[in-house]
Write a protein that holds these residues in place. Structure first.
Motif, PDB file in Angstrom:
ATOM      1  N   VAL A 187       0.451  -1.659  -0.529  1.00  0.00           N
ATOM      2  CA  VAL A 187       0.139  -0.233   0.636  1.00  0.00           C
ATOM      3  C   VAL A 187       0.940   1.793  -0.208  1.00  0.00           C
ATOM      4  N   TYR A 188       1.785   0.939   0.644  1.00  0.00           N
ATOM      5  CA  TYR A 188       2.646   2.637   0.465  1.00  0.00           C
ATOM      6  C   TYR A 188       3.618   2.152  -0.246  1.00  0.00           C
ATOM      7  N   GLU A 189       3.635   1.604  -1.493  1.00  0.00           N
ATOM      8  CA  GLU A 189       4.508   1.609  -2.570  1.00  0.00           C
ATOM      9  C   GLU A 189       3.743   1.971  -3.559  1.00  0.00           C
ATOM     10  N   GLY A 190       2.152   1.625  -3.496  1.00  0.00           N
ATOM     11  CA  GLY A 190       1.420   1.904  -4.276  1.00  0.00           C
ATOM     12  C   GLY A 190       0.698   3.328  -4.200  1.00  0.00           C
ATOM     13  N   LEU A 191       1.046   3.830  -2.573  1.00  0.00           N
ATOM     14  CA  LEU A 191       0.385   5.295  -3.254  1.00  0.00           C
ATOM     15  C   LEU A 191       1.736   6.565  -3.771  1.00  0.00           C
ATOM     16  N   TYR A 192       2.975   5.540  -3.189  1.00  0.00           N
ATOM     17  CA  TYR A 192       4.379   6.026  -3.816  1.00  0.00           C
ATOM     18  C   TYR A 192       4.638   6.657  -5.294  1.00  0.00           C
ATOM     19  N   CYS A 193       3.502   5.155  -6.236  1.00  0.00           N
ATOM     20  CA  CYS A 193       3.840   5.009  -7.206  1.00  0.00           C
ATOM     21  C   CYS A 193       2.757   5.432  -8.047  1.00  0.00           C
ATOM     22  N   MET A 194       1.286   5.589  -7.383  1.00  0.00           N
ATOM     23  CA  MET A 194       0.612   7.255  -7.279  1.00  0.00           C
ATOM     24  C   MET A 194       0.589   8.357  -7.617  1.00  0.00           C
ATOM     25  N   SER A 195       2.151   8.299  -6.854  1.00  0.00           N
ATOM     26  CA  SER A 195       2.881  10.438  -6.467  1.00  0.00           C
ATOM     27  C   SER A 195       3.250  10.898  -7.759  1.00  0.00           C
ATOM     28  N   THR A 196       4.003   9.602  -8.103  1.00  0.00           N
ATOM     29  CA  THR A 196       4.924   9.352  -8.967  1.00  0.00           C
ATOM     30  C   THR A 196       4.179   9.837 -10.861  1.00  0.00           C
ATOM     31  N   ARG A 197       2.966   9.237 -10.318  1.00  0.00           N
ATOM     32  CA  ARG A 197       2.344   9.416 -11.630  1.00  0.00           C
ATOM     33  C   ARG A 197       2.668   7.344 -12.521  1.00  0.00           C
ATOM     34  N   ASN A 198       3.116   6.826 -11.696  1.00  0.00           N
ATOM     35  CA  ASN A 198       3.114   5.124 -11.727  1.00  0.00           C
ATOM     36  C   ASN A 198       2.015   4.813 -12.024  1.00  0.00           C
ATOM     37  N   PHE A 199       0.759   4.924 -12.447  1.00  0.00           N
ATOM     38  CA  PHE A 199      -0.354   4.052 -12.142  1.00  0.00           C
ATOM     39  C   PHE A 199      -0.210   3.018 -12.722  1.00  0.00           C
ATOM     40  N   LYS A 200       0.081   2.239 -13.447  1.00  0.00           N
ATOM     41  CA  LYS A 200      -0.272   1.164 -13.762  1.00  0.00           C
ATOM     42  C   LYS A 200       0.561  -0.286 -12.338  1.00  0.00           C
ATOM     43  N   LYS A 201       1.713   0.262 -11.787  1.00  0.00           N
ATOM     44  CA  LYS A 201       2.162  -0.120 -10.940  1.00  0.00           C
ATOM     45  C   LYS A 201       1.443   0.101  -9.313  1.00  0.00           C
ATOM     46  N   ALA A 202       1.193   1.072  -9.672  1.00  0.00           N
ATOM     47  CA  ALA A 202       0.161   1.797  -8.256  1.00  0.00           C
ATOM     48  C   ALA A 202      -1.001   0.634  -7.732  1.00  0.00           C
ATOM     49  N   ALA A 203      -1.934   0.222  -9.424  1.00  0.00           N
ATOM     50  CA  ALA A 203      -3.225  -0.086  -9.364  1.00  0.00           C
ATOM     51  C   ALA A 203      -2.518  -2.308  -9.559  1.00  0.00           C
ATOM     52  N   THR A 204      -1.845  -2.211 -10.022  1.00  0.00           N
ATOM     53  CA  THR A 204      -1.214  -3.755  -9.475  1.00  0.00           C
ATOM     54  C   THR A 204      -1.211  -3.886  -8.124  1.00  0.00           C
ATOM     55  N   LEU A 205      -0.706  -2.859  -7.543  1.00  0.00           N
ATOM     56  CA  LEU A 205      -0.081  -3.343  -6.113  1.00  0.00           C
ATOM     57  C   LEU A 205      -1.612  -3.192  -5.564  1.00  0.00           C
ATOM     58  N   PHE A 206      -2.614  -2.006  -5.584  1.00  0.00           N
ATOM     59  CA  PHE A 206      -3.747  -1.785  -4.839  1.00  0.00           C
ATOM     60  C   PHE A 206      -4.263  -2.581  -5.015  1.00  0.00           C
TER      61      PHE A 206
ATOM     62  N   PHE B 164     -11.265   3.594  -3.574  1.00  0.00           N
ATOM     63  CA  PHE B 164     -11.368   5.212  -4.376  1.00  0.00           C
ATOM     64  C   PHE B 164     -10.281   4.929  -5.634  1.00  0.00           C
ATOM     65  N   TYR B 165      -9.034   5.111  -4.731  1.00  0.00           N
ATOM     66  CA  TYR B 165      -8.261   5.146  -5.328  1.00  0.00           C
ATOM     67  C   TYR B 165      -7.371   3.415  -6.277  1.00  0.00           C
ATOM     68  N   THR B 166      -8.010   2.492  -5.753  1.00  0.00           N
ATOM     69  CA  THR B 166      -7.834   1.361  -6.101  1.00  0.00           C
ATOM     70  C   THR B 166      -8.654   0.993  -8.007  1.00  0.00           C
ATOM     71  N   VAL B 167      -9.959   1.851  -7.527  1.00  0.00           N
ATOM     72  CA  VAL B 167     -10.616   1.388  -9.065  1.00  0.00           C
ATOM     73  C   VAL B 167     -10.000   2.572  -9.618  1.00  0.00           C
ATOM     74  N   LEU B 168      -9.977   3.919  -9.109  1.00  0.00           N
ATOM     75  CA  LEU B 168      -9.581   5.559 -10.312  1.00  0.00           C
ATOM     76  C   LEU B 168      -7.962   4.620 -10.694  1.00  0.00           C
ATOM     77  N   THR B 169      -7.242   4.319 -10.114  1.00  0.00           N
ATOM     78  CA  THR B 169      -5.663   3.898 -10.816  1.00  0.00           C
ATOM     79  C   THR B 169      -5.838   2.684 -11.581  1.00  0.00           C
ATOM     80  N   SER B 170      -6.860   1.321 -11.313  1.00  0.00           N
ATOM     81  CA  SER B 170      -6.830   0.828 -12.148  1.00  0.00           C
ATOM     82  C   SER B 170      -7.507   0.621 -13.399  1.00  0.00           C
ATOM     83  N   ILE B 171      -8.918   2.024 -13.664  1.00  0.00           N
ATOM     84  CA  ILE B 171      -9.364   2.612 -14.182  1.00  0.00           C
ATOM     85  C   ILE B 171      -8.624   2.932 -15.483  1.00  0.00           C
ATOM     86  N   ILE B 172      -7.850   4.104 -15.370  1.00  0.00           N
ATOM     87  CA  ILE B 172      -6.672   4.892 -15.879  1.00  0.00           C
ATOM     88  C   ILE B 172      -5.743   3.946 -16.278  1.00  0.00           C
TER      89      ILE B 172
END
Length: 140
Positions: free
Chosen positions: A68-87, A107-115
């Motif tokens: 979750v921490y790594e996913g939030l970091y990936c989302m913050s740095t716009r690596n949405f695919k990795k964030a979605a996978t981790l979430f 919400f973050y999980t769905v948002l990053t997944s859709i993107i």
């Protein structure tokens, strides 16, 4: 922040138990997110992976917290695919309430997944998950 990091490092050097060392990494990650210090966040995540703290004595709960921490970091740095996978990998066992509530995590999980995910993966991973389908219905 500098004094807090200094004390964390002193405590970490004196700590023997692997679980407590992992908790120190999480505290440093929280500090990094509070101050938006992406360098500290990146180093703390790498530290957890390089020293294999989570493979040596880590339990599943701490491994999922790291995702979750790594996913939030990936989302913050716009690596949405990795964030979605981790979430998506940690949605059913979410225990990281110190970062955000479960509804925000969903919400973050769905948002990053859709993107970021293609249609097949999106259907398999997000639309089939009972944890995500409620958020998807709310978005529609």
């Amino acid at each position: 922040m500098d004094k807090a990091l200094e004390q964390f490092r002193v405590t970490e050097n004196k700590t023997v138990a692997v679980g407590q060392k992992m908790d120190m990494v999480f505290y440093m990650l929280q500090l990094g997110f509070f101050y938006m210090d992406f360098d500290l966040i990146s180093k703390s995540i790498d530290k957890a992976k390089i020293f294999k703290l989570f493979e040596v004595g880590g339990d599943w709960e701490r491994k999922n917290r790291l995702k979750v921490y790594e996913g939030l970091y990936c989302m913050s740095t716009r690596n949405f695919k990795k964030a979605a996978t981790l979430f998506l990998d940690s949605i059913s066992t979410f225990t990281t309430y110190e970062l955000f509530p479960y509804d925000t995590f969903r919400f973050y999980t769905v948002l990053t997944s859709i993107i970021s995910l293609d249609r097949v993966l999106l259907k398999q991973m997000a639309f089939s998950s009972p944890h995500c389908i409620i958020i998807i219905i709310e978005l529609v």
